[in-house]
Design a protein around this motif. Structure first.
Motif, PDB file in Angstrom:
ATOM      1  N   SER A  83     -19.536  43.594  -6.654  1.00  0.00           N
ATOM      2  CA  SER A  83     -18.557  42.739  -7.017  1.00  0.00           C
ATOM      3  C   SER A  83     -17.796  41.955  -6.024  1.00  0.00           C
ATOM      4  N   SER A  84     -18.173  42.555  -4.924  1.00  0.00           N
ATOM      5  CA  SER A  84     -17.924  41.760  -3.445  1.00  0.00           C
ATOM      6  C   SER A  84     -18.832  42.156  -2.486  1.00  0.00           C
TER       7      SER A  84
ATOM      8  N   GLU B  41     -21.162  49.572 -14.310  1.00  0.00           N
ATOM      9  CA  GLU B  41     -20.072  49.133 -13.537  1.00  0.00           C
ATOM     10  C   GLU B  41     -20.275  47.829 -12.821  1.00  0.00           C
ATOM     11  N   LEU B  42     -21.723  47.562 -12.429  1.00  0.00           N
ATOM     12  CA  LEU B  42     -22.189  46.411 -11.697  1.00  0.00           C
ATOM     13  C   LEU B  42     -21.602  45.017 -12.525  1.00  0.00           C
ATOM     14  N   PHE B  43     -21.441  45.059 -13.818  1.00  0.00           N
ATOM     15  CA  PHE B  43     -21.592  43.991 -14.533  1.00  0.00           C
ATOM     16  C   PHE B  43     -20.406  43.567 -15.497  1.00  0.00           C
ATOM     17  N   PHE B  44     -19.386  44.490 -15.011  1.00  0.00           N
ATOM     18  CA  PHE B  44     -18.098  44.334 -15.733  1.00  0.00           C
ATOM     19  C   PHE B  44     -16.817  43.675 -14.820  1.00  0.00           C
ATOM     20  N   VAL B  45     -17.317  42.608 -14.232  1.00  0.00           N
ATOM     21  CA  VAL B  45     -16.308  41.664 -13.229  1.00  0.00           C
ATOM     22  C   VAL B  45     -16.687  40.385 -13.552  1.00  0.00           C
ATOM     23  N   VAL B  46     -15.718  39.534 -13.265  1.00  0.00           N
ATOM     24  CA  VAL B  46     -15.989  37.984 -13.599  1.00  0.00           C
ATOM     25  C   VAL B  46     -16.976  37.395 -12.975  1.00  0.00           C
ATOM     26  N   TYR B  47     -17.517  37.638 -11.870  1.00  0.00           N
ATOM     27  CA  TYR B  47     -18.560  37.251 -10.993  1.00  0.00           C
ATOM     28  C   TYR B  47     -19.196  38.093 -10.260  1.00  0.00           C
ATOM     29  N   TYR B  48     -20.426  37.939  -9.484  1.00  0.00           N
ATOM     30  CA  TYR B  48     -21.297  38.860  -8.908  1.00  0.00           C
ATOM     31  C   TYR B  48     -21.695  38.345  -7.785  1.00  0.00           C
ATOM     32  N   TYR B  49     -21.936  39.133  -6.726  1.00  0.00           N
ATOM     33  CA  TYR B  49     -22.645  38.733  -5.474  1.00  0.00           C
ATOM     34  C   TYR B  49     -24.196  39.314  -5.798  1.00  0.00           C
TER      35      TYR B  49
ATOM     36  N   GLY C 171     -24.347  30.100 -16.263  1.00  0.00           N
ATOM     37  CA  GLY C 171     -23.800  30.700 -15.310  1.00  0.00           C
ATOM     38  C   GLY C 171     -23.664  29.586 -14.120  1.00  0.00           C
ATOM     39  N   GLU C 172     -22.795  29.829 -13.179  1.00  0.00           N
ATOM     40  CA  GLU C 172     -22.626  28.864 -12.065  1.00  0.00           C
ATOM     41  C   GLU C 172     -22.764  29.563 -10.694  1.00  0.00           C
ATOM     42  N   ILE C 173     -23.534  28.742  -9.776  1.00  0.00           N
ATOM     43  CA  ILE C 173     -23.612  29.384  -8.513  1.00  0.00           C
ATOM     44  C   ILE C 173     -22.403  28.839  -7.599  1.00  0.00           C
ATOM     45  N   TYR C 174     -21.512  29.643  -7.078  1.00  0.00           N
ATOM     46  CA  TYR C 174     -20.438  28.940  -6.401  1.00  0.00           C
ATOM     47  C   TYR C 174     -20.649  28.778  -4.872  1.00  0.00           C
ATOM     48  N   GLU C 175     -21.593  29.716  -4.267  1.00  0.00           N
ATOM     49  CA  GLU C 175     -21.960  29.410  -3.037  1.00  0.00           C
ATOM     50  C   GLU C 175     -23.232  30.242  -2.690  1.00  0.00           C
ATOM     51  N   LEU C 176     -24.039  29.457  -1.877  1.00  0.00           N
ATOM     52  CA  LEU C 176     -25.488  29.909  -1.580  1.00  0.00           C
ATOM     53  C   LEU C 176     -25.637  30.074   0.334  1.00  0.00           C
TER      54      LEU C 176
END
Length: 89
Positions: free
Chosen positions: A25-26, A1-9, A81-86
């Motif tokens: 997922s959040s 279930e960790l990897f079935f979302v659009v993006y990950y934290y 993959g894209e990094i949205y925020e660091l």
């Protein structure tokens, strides 16, 4: 279930006596997926370099790919993959 979302934290919590890796997922749904302490290894107290890469590991000790790999070590096509925020605290 960790990897079935659009993006990950992803979170790396580096402390003097331990390092904790979390994925979720959040930010409020993070799960520990890796742990080291000063009894298992030496935790360096120096400058860190952040390296982000895509790897697939033995699923006995790390979350595996959500896709069937058929014993192939890597996907046949690159996963982009894209990094949205660091955030560094």
């Amino acid at each position: 279930e960790l990897f079935f979302v659009v993006y990950y934290y992803f979170e790396i919590d580096w402390r003097p006596e331990e390092i904790i890796w979390r994925i979720g997922s959040s930010p409020d749904k993070m799960r520990i997926v890796g742990y080291m302490n000063d009894k298992v290894t030496t935790i360096a107290n120096n400058q860190m370099t952040l390296i982000i890469t895509q790897e697939y590991h033995n699923t006995k000790w790390w979350p595996g790919s959500q896709f069937t790999q058929e014993n192939l070590p890597f996907p046949s096509k690159d996963l982009i993959g894209e990094i949205y925020e660091l955030v560094i605290e």
